[in-house]
Design a protein around this motif. Structure first.
Motif, PDB file in Angstrom:
ATOM      1  N   ALA A 245      25.265 -11.623 -53.565  1.00  0.00           N
ATOM      2  CA  ALA A 245      24.478 -10.515 -53.620  1.00  0.00           C
ATOM      3  C   ALA A 245      25.186  -9.045 -53.804  1.00  0.00           C
ATOM      4  O   ALA A 245      24.827  -8.054 -54.270  1.00  0.00           O
ATOM      5  N   ALA A 246      26.725  -9.408 -53.525  1.00  0.00           N
ATOM      6  CA  ALA A 246      27.509  -8.345 -53.614  1.00  0.00           C
ATOM      7  C   ALA A 246      28.807  -8.619 -53.815  1.00  0.00           C
ATOM      8  O   ALA A 246      29.205  -9.979 -53.789  1.00  0.00           O
ATOM      9  N   PRO A 247      29.795  -7.683 -54.393  1.00  0.00           N
ATOM     10  CA  PRO A 247      30.947  -8.360 -54.778  1.00  0.00           C
ATOM     11  C   PRO A 247      31.790  -8.980 -53.712  1.00  0.00           C
ATOM     12  O   PRO A 247      32.482  -9.674 -53.986  1.00  0.00           O
ATOM     13  N   GLY A 248      31.467  -8.812 -52.401  1.00  0.00           N
ATOM     14  CA  GLY A 248      32.174  -9.305 -51.508  1.00  0.00           C
ATOM     15  C   GLY A 248      32.108 -10.805 -51.318  1.00  0.00           C
ATOM     16  O   GLY A 248      32.762 -11.533 -50.715  1.00  0.00           O
ATOM     17  N   ASP A 249      31.086 -11.529 -51.983  1.00  0.00           N
ATOM     18  CA  ASP A 249      30.544 -12.676 -51.922  1.00  0.00           C
ATOM     19  C   ASP A 249      31.530 -13.368 -53.118  1.00  0.00           C
ATOM     20  O   ASP A 249      31.528 -14.933 -53.010  1.00  0.00           O
ATOM     21  N   ASP A 250      32.251 -12.882 -53.888  1.00  0.00           N
ATOM     22  CA  ASP A 250      32.905 -13.440 -55.111  1.00  0.00           C
ATOM     23  C   ASP A 250      33.740 -14.728 -54.835  1.00  0.00           C
ATOM     24  O   ASP A 250      33.483 -15.518 -55.348  1.00  0.00           O
ATOM     25  N   THR A 251      34.406 -14.544 -53.806  1.00  0.00           N
ATOM     26  CA  THR A 251      35.532 -15.548 -53.653  1.00  0.00           C
ATOM     27  C   THR A 251      34.859 -16.533 -52.652  1.00  0.00           C
ATOM     28  O   THR A 251      35.519 -17.623 -52.382  1.00  0.00           O
ATOM     29  N   VAL A 252      33.613 -16.366 -51.926  1.00  0.00           N
ATOM     30  CA  VAL A 252      33.131 -17.233 -51.019  1.00  0.00           C
ATOM     31  C   VAL A 252      32.585 -18.473 -51.626  1.00  0.00           C
ATOM     32  O   VAL A 252      32.725 -19.450 -50.495  1.00  0.00           O
ATOM     33  N   HIS A 253      32.106 -18.410 -52.792  1.00  0.00           N
ATOM     34  CA  HIS A 253      31.253 -19.812 -52.902  1.00  0.00           C
ATOM     35  C   HIS A 253      32.051 -20.140 -54.285  1.00  0.00           C
ATOM     36  O   HIS A 253      32.373 -19.778 -55.245  1.00  0.00           O
ATOM     37  N   ASP A 254      32.153 -21.444 -53.942  1.00  0.00           N
ATOM     38  CA  ASP A 254      33.018 -22.305 -54.788  1.00  0.00           C
ATOM     39  C   ASP A 254      32.132 -23.074 -55.989  1.00  0.00           C
ATOM     40  O   ASP A 254      30.840 -23.136 -55.857  1.00  0.00           O
ATOM     41  N   ARG A 255      32.751 -23.545 -56.951  1.00  0.00           N
ATOM     42  CA  ARG A 255      31.870 -24.404 -57.992  1.00  0.00           C
ATOM     43  C   ARG A 255      32.065 -25.642 -57.791  1.00  0.00           C
ATOM     44  O   ARG A 255      32.657 -26.222 -56.910  1.00  0.00           O
ATOM     45  N   HIS A 256      30.925 -26.422 -58.217  1.00  0.00           N
ATOM     46  CA  HIS A 256      30.935 -27.848 -58.059  1.00  0.00           C
ATOM     47  C   HIS A 256      30.462 -28.595 -59.332  1.00  0.00           C
ATOM     48  O   HIS A 256      29.863 -27.930 -60.277  1.00  0.00           O
ATOM     49  N   ILE A 257      30.694 -30.031 -59.236  1.00  0.00           N
ATOM     50  CA  ILE A 257      30.187 -30.951 -60.249  1.00  0.00           C
ATOM     51  C   ILE A 257      29.271 -31.748 -59.713  1.00  0.00           C
ATOM     52  O   ILE A 257      29.681 -32.415 -58.484  1.00  0.00           O
ATOM     53  N   ALA A 258      28.028 -31.782 -60.290  1.00  0.00           N
ATOM     54  CA  ALA A 258      27.064 -32.678 -59.500  1.00  0.00           C
ATOM     55  C   ALA A 258      26.939 -34.021 -60.522  1.00  0.00           C
ATOM     56  O   ALA A 258      26.699 -33.929 -61.788  1.00  0.00           O
ATOM     57  N   LEU A 259      27.118 -35.020 -60.019  1.00  0.00           N
ATOM     58  CA  LEU A 259      27.054 -36.291 -60.476  1.00  0.00           C
ATOM     59  C   LEU A 259      26.036 -37.031 -60.170  1.00  0.00           C
ATOM     60  O   LEU A 259      25.254 -37.184 -59.222  1.00  0.00           O
ATOM     61  N   ALA A 260      25.424 -37.471 -61.475  1.00  0.00           N
ATOM     62  CA  ALA A 260      24.036 -38.474 -61.216  1.00  0.00           C
ATOM     63  C   ALA A 260      24.379 -39.898 -61.082  1.00  0.00           C
ATOM     64  O   ALA A 260      25.338 -40.243 -61.336  1.00  0.00           O
ATOM     65  N   THR A 261      23.411 -40.279 -60.228  1.00  0.00           N
ATOM     66  CA  THR A 261      23.735 -41.712 -59.851  1.00  0.00           C
ATOM     67  C   THR A 261      22.044 -42.335 -59.509  1.00  0.00           C
ATOM     68  O   THR A 261      21.205 -41.406 -59.537  1.00  0.00           O
ATOM     69  N   ASP A 262      21.959 -43.575 -59.802  1.00  0.00           N
ATOM     70  CA  ASP A 262      20.704 -44.090 -59.759  1.00  0.00           C
ATOM     71  C   ASP A 262      20.294 -44.485 -58.336  1.00  0.00           C
ATOM     72  O   ASP A 262      19.241 -44.937 -57.832  1.00  0.00           O
ATOM     73  N   ASP A 263      21.739 -44.562 -57.512  1.00  0.00           N
ATOM     74  CA  ASP A 263      21.164 -44.917 -56.116  1.00  0.00           C
ATOM     75  C   ASP A 263      22.341 -44.076 -55.304  1.00  0.00           C
ATOM     76  O   ASP A 263      23.332 -44.401 -54.807  1.00  0.00           O
ATOM     77  N   VAL A 264      21.625 -43.047 -54.644  1.00  0.00           N
ATOM     78  CA  VAL A 264      22.775 -42.086 -53.830  1.00  0.00           C
ATOM     79  C   VAL A 264      23.213 -42.570 -52.655  1.00  0.00           C
ATOM     80  O   VAL A 264      24.192 -42.434 -52.187  1.00  0.00           O
ATOM     81  N   VAL A 265      22.333 -43.505 -52.049  1.00  0.00           N
ATOM     82  CA  VAL A 265      22.725 -44.099 -50.603  1.00  0.00           C
ATOM     83  C   VAL A 265      23.842 -44.873 -50.894  1.00  0.00           C
ATOM     84  O   VAL A 265      24.985 -44.936 -50.065  1.00  0.00           O
ATOM     85  N   THR A 266      23.904 -45.966 -51.902  1.00  0.00           N
ATOM     86  CA  THR A 266      25.158 -46.593 -52.291  1.00  0.00           C
ATOM     87  C   THR A 266      26.259 -45.780 -52.790  1.00  0.00           C
ATOM     88  O   THR A 266      27.404 -46.121 -52.209  1.00  0.00           O
ATOM     89  N   ALA A 267      25.983 -45.035 -53.485  1.00  0.00           N
ATOM     90  CA  ALA A 267      26.988 -44.116 -53.953  1.00  0.00           C
ATOM     91  C   ALA A 267      27.744 -43.509 -52.784  1.00  0.00           C
ATOM     92  O   ALA A 267      29.088 -43.343 -52.689  1.00  0.00           O
ATOM     93  N   ALA A 268      26.890 -42.812 -51.825  1.00  0.00           N
ATOM     94  CA  ALA A 268      27.595 -42.323 -50.722  1.00  0.00           C
ATOM     95  C   ALA A 268      28.335 -43.012 -49.799  1.00  0.00           C
ATOM     96  O   ALA A 268      29.283 -42.740 -49.236  1.00  0.00           O
ATOM     97  N   ARG A 269      27.684 -44.381 -49.569  1.00  0.00           N
ATOM     98  CA  ARG A 269      28.414 -45.422 -48.586  1.00  0.00           C
ATOM     99  C   ARG A 269      29.334 -45.614 -49.249  1.00  0.00           C
ATOM    100  O   ARG A 269      30.674 -45.733 -48.469  1.00  0.00           O
TER     101      ARG A 269
END
Lengths: 594, 594
Positions: free
Chosen positions: B475-499
């Motif tokens: 919402a303001a310049p102060g937040d610039d560095t706070v929030h990181d980027r990310h890569i969202a990976l697709a899976t057919d089974d998030v439970v197995t992938a997380a485990r």
């Protein structure tokens, strides 16, 4: 009367929010559901944390989209509610907020809404819980407080009451007088928020621009008076959604919130803090600097004389007419040089002024700086500026020993105003502080275009204008360090004052020639007058009450001076000229790198 | 058709504004009066500076409160106008903007307005100047374009025409079709601005929230089509008052402004840049890091295998299913560790995609990074992210040499989306860039509550969802560095992938238990399912199209990964869960100090 605050009003983790609320003296909190969901603490741990901090959990909120829906949907809603009631038991919360539905599934049927809310209340009662039903200003079918109350009345269930929210009521311009028709014991909760009068979409207005009572344009006091007449005895609770507060530190925001409630309580007769003692003049402005030389050069050129020196500390008193500037080289050296760090205000009763400030949560500063000093009452403003309340000059002048000096040139008669740049997060806070603690009157807020962003500026003054403080803030945090503070010095003859300053080696801020071509187009000034202004860099403004002529010195460290010749009737501060002044200051900075 | 921009749309000194406008390829400028007044340059110097930069001075603006006033007031106004006409002669400007009066002295008398405007035009004509009369949306008596035109018509003076401003017309929901009734030669000027649909007071809306065409919600294109049908052949000129642009650097803002006009010209058939080539998939995401080890550990645990290494540079290719991550240790070491710095987009015609990007002012990056590399078409996004347009894998895969590896675990099938935090000043710019340059469709913007401020997030996607980019800004310049980027990976089974990730030593972001209590209240999940989610920290959302299950890794440097199991019909990105995720990330950071 107890005070409470919704956790959504403060920034940080739930733990940070609770700590800030307790430290600021709140009796309880509303737990905002998302704050609970995001907390690693269990409900039992939150309950214990609140108890340790001396906070009650006054409300759990919000439950949404419950009522006036088809039976199968309502059955699912009840199931959801049962989960929340179990949670509230663990949390130790006995009242839940239910907002009027915004769901497209809701129908416009008060009887259905009443029946389903009664059923919800029946379930709640089994858990020892009360349901407070509130009209959202943008509710689908129920958007006014009297409509919500009508449904509650129709439902007729002892565990069902209404919640009043000043934002939802006043943003729709509903007449709050009708509140008195509601029995006090059926008002289960009272949420308070103010807001600037923005004339925008009410949902966006509510989500981004609420502020604490006294910081906006609503008559929250009037509304609370109506509520009190009903016999309501629940807490006064603040629920504020504000983009700026979300980013500022929870601690100071909570103190500011509590101060706003203290002032509100005072205005409705629920509290009697010491009465305001309005300052009657500016005793001095104090500059902190690691090196007195640069600022002494400017003061000398302005016609000030170094008249006295503090007996125990490296502080010089510079004086001219009724304008007094302390130059303090004893503070911790500041990287950025001269800073305007303290103000002395003449007060008819300094001790009482300090007592009020303390009652309104201003940090009280030690009364003596050194054992031999006269005791001075002083508090810190929200931005850290030290405010000294000075009675007779003997109050503080006795700590200073006269030094031989040539009498001052007396171009300057006193201080016209002080301009105090505020940290970005503290603009509304600063206005409320100066109004409530010092008893100064806020003037209308103006936007000023700087080449690199928009500023907001608002003056606070006493009745006769002998104390005028201009509070200014940048449009975003990035502007914090760009804009310096200044001392505006009153003179009866700005042309002579400016000339003397220049002849004494002072450097005035250069003003572009184009500005004077525009002056010629806008005002009937004689050619000679215009030429003089052009030569000296004097700016000109006029309102219905008279003229305003002013010019600026170059900046020293983080401070500059303004010479002001004000016609008695002129009310402003030359705001139309501010963009030109700011651009000129940027231009000088670009050249000098200063 | 010529392009122009009002100096008020850009930040800085007049010199900075002119330079930025020229560098971005504008043909001319509107000189905003306050910019001239604040400039140390004389009008003649400004004229020369513009000429040197290849800019014409298309408009001087604004003159206010001229017409429909008592005769003595009008006489003073004419005097003021004469000054300005002289100034315009020195400046080399031949058209002046006159805004409809907001003065309390103005009367509701079209005949008087017409007579006085004709008199003004008569005077202007003596100076070789044309007067363009415009209806301000908040004008006292004249607030619609057709009313202003009616007065111009009535005045019947050759040096008097009208100025159309898309903001003033569209903010009042006026039907722009009537523009076609105005003869093109009587439209002396056309000012363009867009704005988000805010439903707020029109003056505040105009002064703070205008944006460039294509960045807001107005049909500026449709309006321009009507104007072109009249035969108007003056410039397309941007006049934007925007609090954010006031603070951002003039150079990038001017480029963005020019891009918005290029896109507008394309949409009305005035320009034919190469057609958009919509990307068909994500070829790779590239991480820059001084040390491959921490990110390699996370990729390994996620089931990625290091399948290849660049022949000439320290870049590893990690792969699993269709998800490819390049880990580049060759860039300049970054203090903050891993950064998501580049993206490869699969394109049916990489060269054409790059040609369009270049035509729309995206900086083109060198086609080869090293002599032996395959040529790759690449441009920089406004935030500096490198975008590579990749055709067949041979395009770039050939630069990599296979390395022996154990086949990947294949929990992950590809990239679901990329989340790119934007610098504060570049949110609208980023959306317009991704839409116009890449041909992606912007989705609705959502607000997301972070514990320390509000974020805005907006996804841009291709039609089949094989390219999804989430643009997020604080919402303001102060937040610039706070929030990181990310890569969202697709899976057919998030439970197995997380485990598997956890069993391989990976650390998932912990999610508070309270979140799962709420899930139980909101959704009919079986106890077993809920327990599994709770155990692994899997978040859940559902819309009309299906469910969304997702979880997050801990952050490495400035990057983290998300595992996503998306039902085909689900359209979103789990935004309701974002506050919980953000709070959890802050909590981890508070503990680890990371």
């Amino acid at each position: 009367m107890r005070t409470s605050i919704a956790t959504v009003s403060l920034s940080g983790s739930l733990t940070e929010k609770l700590t800030a609320a307790a430290r600021a003296g709140f009796d309880g909190v509303e737990i905002f559901e998302n704050d609970l969901l995001a907390s690693p603490l269990t409900p039992e741990e939150i309950r214990a944390r609140c108890a340790d901090l001396g906070l009650t959990v006054d409300l759990y909120q919000p439950m949404r989209d419950i009522e006036a829906v088809p039976d199968d949907v309502f059955a699912r809603n009840l199931r959801r509610a049962r989960h929340k009631f179990e949670l509230m038991g663990r949390l130790g919360a006995d009242t839940v907020l239910v907002c009027s539905s915004v769901s497209p599934q809701a129908v416009d049927d008060d009887a259905l809404a009443a029946r389903q809310l009664a059923e919800l209340a029946e379930l709640a009662q089994d858990f020892g819980i009360r349901v407070a039903y509130e009209a959202l200003a943008w509710g689908r079918h129920v958007s006014t407080y009297d409509h919500a109350w009508h449904i509650v009345e129709q439902a007729g269930h002892p565990a069902l009451g209404t919640c009043l929210d000043s934002f939802h009521i006043l943003s729709r311009s509903s007449d709050p007088k009708g509140i008195e028709d509601i029995p006090g014991e059926k008002i289960f909760f009272l949420q308070l928020a103010d807001a600037p009068l923005l004339g925008m979409d009410v949902l966006q207005w509510s989500r981004h621009h609420r502020c604490f009572p006294g910081q906006g344009g609503f008559d929250v006091t009037g509304l609370v008076r109506h509520v009190l007449r009903t016999g309501y005895d629940g807490p006064l609770s603040l629920e504020v959604f504000n983009d700026v507060f979300r980013q500022s530190e929870a601690g100071p925001t909570a103190v500011d919130a509590q101060r706003s409630l203290l002032v509100l309580k005072e205005s409705v007769g629920l509290a009697e803090p010491p009465a305001p003692v309005v300052p009657t003049g500016v005793a001095f402005a104090e500059l902190l600097t690691p090196d007195a030389e640069p600022v002494a050069a400017v003061l000398s050129a302005l016609g000030f004389a170094r008249t006295a020196r503090h007996r125990g500390k490296p502080v010089d008193l510079w004086q001219q007419g009724q304008a007094r500037v302390l130059v303090n080289t004893g503070g911790a050296a500041r990287r950025e040089g001269v800073q305007l760090a303290a103000i002395g205000l003449e007060s008819p009763d300094p001790a009482a002024a300090a007592r009020r400030a303390e009652a309104l949560l201003a940090p009280v500063l030690p009364r003596r700086r050194a054992p031999e000093d006269a005791p001075l009452d002083a508090v810190a403003a929200p931005d850290g500026t030290e405010l000294f309340f000075c009675g007779a000059p003997s109050n503080w002048r006795g700590d200073f020993e006269d030094v031989p000096h040539t009498p001052a040139a007396t171009s300057v008669t006193g201080v016209d105003h002080l301009a105090l740049t505020q940290p970005w997060h503290h603009f509304d806070e600063a206005t409320l502080f100066h109004r409530s603690v010092l008893g100064l009157d806020p003037q209308p807020s103006v936007d000023v275009a700087d080449p690199y962003g928009l500023l907001r500026s608002r003056a606070v003054t006493n009745a006769d204008g002998s104390v005028r403080i201009a509070l200014t803030v940048g449009a975003a945090p990035g502007d914090d360090t760009v804009h310096d503070r200044h001392i505006a010095l009153a003179t009866d003859d700005v042309v002579t004052a400016a000339r003397r300053f220049r002849e004494a080696g002072g450097r005035l801020l250069p003003v572009p020639a184009n500005y004077y071509d525009d002056l010629a187009a806008r005002f009937d000034l004689t050619d000679g007058e215009l030429e003089t202004y052009r030569e000296l860099g004097i700016l000109y403004d006029r309102d219905a009450g008279g003229a305003f002529r002013h010019c600026y010195t170059r900046t020293v460290g983080r401070v500059f001076f303004e010479l002001v010749q004000r016609d008695d009737g002129y009310r402003g501060y030359g705001a139309p000229n501010a963009p030109v002044r700011l651009a000129a200051q940027h231009a000088v900075r670009a050249v000098t790198g200063g």
